[in-house]
Design a protein around this motif. Sequence first.
Motif, short mmCIF file in Angstrom:
data_model
loop_
_atom_site.label_atom_id
_atom_site.label_comp_id
_atom_site.label_asym_id
_atom_site.label_seq_id
_atom_site.Cartn_x
_atom_site.Cartn_y
_atom_site.Cartn_z
N ARG A 34 0.84 -1.20 0.00
CA ARG A 34 0.00 0.00 0.00
C ARG A 34 0.87 1.25 0.00
O ARG A 34 0.62 2.19 -0.74
N TYR A 35 1.91 1.25 0.84
CA TYR A 35 2.81 2.40 0.88
C TYR A 35 3.51 2.59 -0.47
O TYR A 35 3.58 3.70 -0.99
N ALA A 36 4.00 1.51 -1.04
CA ALA A 36 4.72 1.60 -2.32
C ALA A 36 3.79 2.12 -3.41
O ALA A 36 4.19 2.96 -4.23
N ARG A 37 2.56 1.66 -3.44
CA ARG A 37 1.61 2.13 -4.45
C ARG A 37 1.29 3.60 -4.28
O ARG A 37 1.16 4.35 -5.25
N SER A 38 1.13 4.04 -3.04
CA SER A 38 0.82 5.45 -2.83
C SER A 38 2.03 6.33 -3.11
O SER A 38 1.88 7.46 -3.57
N LEU A 39 3.22 5.82 -2.89
CA LEU A 39 4.44 6.59 -3.16
C LEU A 39 4.73 6.66 -4.65
O LEU A 39 5.01 7.72 -5.20
N MET A 40 4.65 5.54 -5.33
CA MET A 40 5.03 5.45 -6.74
C MET A 40 3.93 5.91 -7.68
O MET A 40 4.21 6.35 -8.79
N LEU A 41 2.67 5.77 -7.28
CA LEU A 41 1.51 6.11 -8.11
C LEU A 41 1.51 5.36 -9.44
O LEU A 41 1.01 5.84 -10.43
N ASP A 42 2.11 4.19 -9.42
CA ASP A 42 2.15 3.30 -10.58
C ASP A 42 2.26 1.88 -10.04
O ASP A 42 3.22 1.54 -9.35
N LEU A 66 2.09 16.85 -5.92
CA LEU A 66 2.87 17.29 -4.75
C LEU A 66 4.34 16.94 -4.94
O LEU A 66 4.67 15.89 -5.50
N PRO A 67 5.24 17.79 -4.44
CA PRO A 67 6.66 17.42 -4.47
C PRO A 67 6.89 16.19 -3.59
O PRO A 67 6.22 16.01 -2.57
N LEU A 68 7.84 15.37 -3.97
CA LEU A 68 8.13 14.13 -3.26
C LEU A 68 8.46 14.40 -1.79
O LEU A 68 8.05 13.64 -0.92
N GLU A 69 9.14 15.50 -1.51
CA GLU A 69 9.52 15.81 -0.13
C GLU A 69 8.30 16.07 0.75
O GLU A 69 8.37 15.91 1.97
#
Length: 178
Positions: free
Chosen positions: A20-28, A114-117
């Motif tokens: 879930r975290y990886a999907r929300s971070l990567m958006l792919d 949003l910026p990654l930071e």
Amino acid sequence: MDAPAAFRQQLLAAIPRLRRYARSLMLDAHAADDLVQTTLERALAHWHQFDQRRDLVVWLIGIAHHAHLDELRRNARLTVVDPAQAQAHADARSFDPGPDLGLRVDLVAALRRLPLEQREPLLLVAVEQLSYAECATVLHLPVGTVMSRISRGRVALRALLEGQGREAKAARTLRRVI
């Protein structure tokens, strides 16, 4: 030396949150699955470094964060992309958040801007429900920096979502007039 069975069981139980975290971070979805696989490989290779007093999910998210940064650095050195092509590619790529992410499409679009930071700490605290201290540990930042980035991220996200709402309302109004 192979990881103990108990560690592997804990690792398996943590995969849904990590994914879930990886999907929300990567958006792919595909890139997220690659990140999860890289994270699990690194965790299994370095299982002996895990401190049993820590939360395994926080440790895994830290590994995922560093793997993601490694990928960003690698791509920055290897890839030269025209900004217009990058935007066209991003627009053409459809994102299916999937059932395990549970985010609205308009929210995903705003998060993408949003910026990654700002996006990383916001997702860790809001979606993964990590404390500010745990988030600071994962990102290797002071707690105050995490708090300010989350605050700025929330303000920016709210502005993006309200802006999208105004644009949609204006489009509906325009259609009624015409």
